[in-house]
Design a protein around this motif. Sequence first.
Motif, PDB file in Angstrom:
ATOM      1  N   LEU A  20       0.795  -1.210   0.000  1.00  0.00           N
ATOM      2  CA  LEU A  20       0.000   0.000   0.000  1.00  0.00           C
ATOM      3  C   LEU A  20       0.832   1.267   0.000  1.00  0.00           C
ATOM      4  N   SER A  21       2.180   1.180   0.016  1.00  0.00           N
ATOM      5  CA  SER A  21       2.987   2.355   0.275  1.00  0.00           C
ATOM      6  C   SER A  21       2.764   3.461  -0.745  1.00  0.00           C
ATOM      7  N   LEU A  22       2.653   3.102  -2.022  1.00  0.00           N
ATOM      8  CA  LEU A  22       2.476   4.129  -3.046  1.00  0.00           C
ATOM      9  C   LEU A  22       1.136   4.827  -2.886  1.00  0.00           C
ATOM     10  N   ALA A  23       0.063   4.052  -2.688  1.00  0.00           N
ATOM     11  CA  ALA A  23      -1.264   4.655  -2.546  1.00  0.00           C
ATOM     12  C   ALA A  23      -1.330   5.528  -1.310  1.00  0.00           C
ATOM     13  N   MET A  24      -0.827   5.034  -0.172  1.00  0.00           N
ATOM     14  CA  MET A  24      -0.944   5.794   1.064  1.00  0.00           C
ATOM     15  C   MET A  24       0.029   6.964   1.118  1.00  0.00           C
ATOM     16  N   SER A  25       1.151   6.888   0.399  1.00  0.00           N
ATOM     17  CA  SER A  25       2.086   8.009   0.406  1.00  0.00           C
ATOM     18  C   SER A  25       1.526   9.212  -0.330  1.00  0.00           C
TER      19      SER A  25
ATOM     20  N   ALA B 261     -15.365  13.633   3.091  1.00  0.00           N
ATOM     21  CA  ALA B 261     -13.932  13.598   3.349  1.00  0.00           C
ATOM     22  C   ALA B 261     -13.383  12.186   3.174  1.00  0.00           C
ATOM     23  N   HIS B 262     -14.145  11.202   3.625  1.00  0.00           N
ATOM     24  CA  HIS B 262     -13.729   9.803   3.497  1.00  0.00           C
ATOM     25  C   HIS B 262     -13.637   9.406   2.031  1.00  0.00           C
ATOM     26  N   ARG B 263     -14.664   9.737   1.257  1.00  0.00           N
ATOM     27  CA  ARG B 263     -14.666   9.356  -0.155  1.00  0.00           C
ATOM     28  C   ARG B 263     -13.562  10.079  -0.921  1.00  0.00           C
ATOM     29  N   ALA B 264     -13.317  11.329  -0.554  1.00  0.00           N
ATOM     30  CA  ALA B 264     -12.268  12.082  -1.233  1.00  0.00           C
ATOM     31  C   ALA B 264     -10.903  11.435  -1.006  1.00  0.00           C
ATOM     32  N   ALA B 265     -10.602  11.100   0.250  1.00  0.00           N
ATOM     33  CA  ALA B 265      -9.308  10.495   0.554  1.00  0.00           C
ATOM     34  C   ALA B 265      -9.178   9.114  -0.080  1.00  0.00           C
ATOM     35  N   LEU B 266     -10.246   8.335  -0.034  1.00  0.00           N
ATOM     36  CA  LEU B 266     -10.189   6.990  -0.599  1.00  0.00           C
ATOM     37  C   LEU B 266     -10.041   7.037  -2.113  1.00  0.00           C
ATOM     38  N   GLY B 267     -10.799   7.904  -2.776  1.00  0.00           N
ATOM     39  CA  GLY B 267     -10.683   8.030  -4.219  1.00  0.00           C
ATOM     40  C   GLY B 267      -9.301   8.483  -4.639  1.00  0.00           C
ATOM     41  N   TRP B 268      -8.751   9.441  -3.884  1.00  0.00           N
ATOM     42  CA  TRP B 268      -7.399   9.938  -4.168  1.00  0.00           C
ATOM     43  C   TRP B 268      -6.387   8.798  -4.078  1.00  0.00           C
ATOM     44  N   ALA B 269      -6.452   8.011  -3.002  1.00  0.00           N
ATOM     45  CA  ALA B 269      -5.493   6.924  -2.811  1.00  0.00           C
ATOM     46  C   ALA B 269      -5.678   5.814  -3.840  1.00  0.00           C
ATOM     47  N   MET B 270      -6.938   5.524  -4.204  1.00  0.00           N
ATOM     48  CA  MET B 270      -7.174   4.479  -5.204  1.00  0.00           C
ATOM     49  C   MET B 270      -6.604   4.864  -6.557  1.00  0.00           C
ATOM     50  N   GLU B 271      -6.642   6.146  -6.884  1.00  0.00           N
ATOM     51  CA  GLU B 271      -6.058   6.603  -8.149  1.00  0.00           C
ATOM     52  C   GLU B 271      -4.541   6.477  -8.120  1.00  0.00           C
ATOM     53  N   ALA B 272      -3.947   6.542  -6.918  1.00  0.00           N
ATOM     54  CA  ALA B 272      -2.490   6.457  -6.806  1.00  0.00           C
ATOM     55  C   ALA B 272      -1.974   5.025  -6.946  1.00  0.00           C
ATOM     56  N   TYR B 273      -2.859   4.033  -6.862  1.00  0.00           N
ATOM     57  CA  TYR B 273      -2.418   2.637  -6.923  1.00  0.00           C
ATOM     58  C   TYR B 273      -1.769   2.318  -8.267  1.00  0.00           C
TER      59      TYR B 273
END
Length: 482
Positions: A3-8, A109-121
């Motif tokens: 998960l490092s890339l998505a969470m970073s 806020a939850h959906r925004a953060a989750l969508g942002w991280a999912m795009e980073a995968y």
Amino acid sequence: MPLSLAMSSLVATSDTPTVAVTALDEETFADWVLRQPSALQTWLRTTGFYAKPGTIAFLATEGDTPAPGAVSRVLFGVGAGQIEDWAALRAGLPVGVYTLDGDLSAETAHRAALGWAMEAYRFDAMKGAPGVGTNHHERHRENASAPILIWPEGCAREEVRREIEATALVRDLINTPASHMGPGELAAAAEDLAARHGATCTVIVGDDLLAADYPAIHAVGRAAAPSAAPRLIDMTWGNASDPKVTLVGKGVCFDTGGLNLKSGGNMKLMKKDMGGAAHVLGLAHMIMSAGLKLRLRVLIPAVENSVSAAALRPSDVVLTRSGKTVEIGNTDAEGRVILADALFAACAEDPELVCDFATLTGAARVALGTDIPALFGNDDTIVAAVLDAARAEGDPLWALPLWQPYARQTESLLADLRNDTDSSYGGAITAALFLQAFVASGTPWTHVDQMAWNVAGRPGRPVGGEAQGLRAFFRYLKNRFE
């Protein structure tokens, strides 16, 4: 856990100057723009920005801070505010550090953060620098120059981490080719997850399956090379006195179709045929990390459906753990055969719920397409509650019926059941009815028939393995057992 890339892509603070993002839908934009300076109104009209979903407008600095002409603010057309909308925001932004302004609800806020991280995968574990070989950490440093978001105010960070960890785990397991994700490697992934959460994991391998009375799993997987011998993965976690929930996942790590060999085009994606196993591991991670008050068991029959002298033949009859026999009408309908043993074992403890996930039929894809998994269940109240959770999460599922008159299509002249039918219609339903024959009467049970793969890329959902129904089922279980 991958998960490092998505969470970073999400940080608490930054020393770099940030750019504010104002999210507007078309209705709120109409009011908002009237309150802006006339020059800005003219600029937005000239550039054609009206906050249509997924559109972005960059506003430049007019003064000397931070620099003339630099981006001072971003306007974003957020649409309905689903996770995919927020993923589209990150996909459209240049390198920089961003914040979301305005008063966001906790859900937004939850959906925004989750969508942002999912795009980073990204799945890049098989790539390497030219002439160097695999260089995963170096690639992560290269991707550190991507857009970064300050955690939105009001966001439950641990919940986002849990969901993106589980999604990344599911995607990575499915994306990994069978050369690196056979039954043994799948078992190792389960053992690693169990060790992380203090769960117990046992694995029954090869001919030991016969001694342990899992003959159907052994029969399907016995044609594989010794290094890919069939196995049953059995994980348990939680207090024995808590309500019992058992997850069952189809773990066909590669499916040639057996002697009913698939065509090249149909075989191409068959590394994903363990997608059900990946989903139950992802869901198990969410359950254990959230500490839900239940006794969890995870059963994964892990095999390769290979071709060799030991392979199952059409018209063979296979004994199952339940004592029922199955005529093999088609060796390419092997997933339901291994699930038969696992489902019967799952019911032995009289759990309050059994949930199975499987990339089971093309018929479900014909009925619902690749994005919507089919949901079956023998308890209408549970099915309705899972569908409510799916709608709340924006994680779609669609219920199909366990239409009992179709069960006659699974009858055999040689055995108790057959694993195929003579009809080209209703294949998802007849497959589900086959599975139901191994579920104990009175045991609540759901079955998800899923694609587990994005055939086309879009923001937050790259081509490749995908988690489908994961958040929906976790929300249901959390509502019921937290």
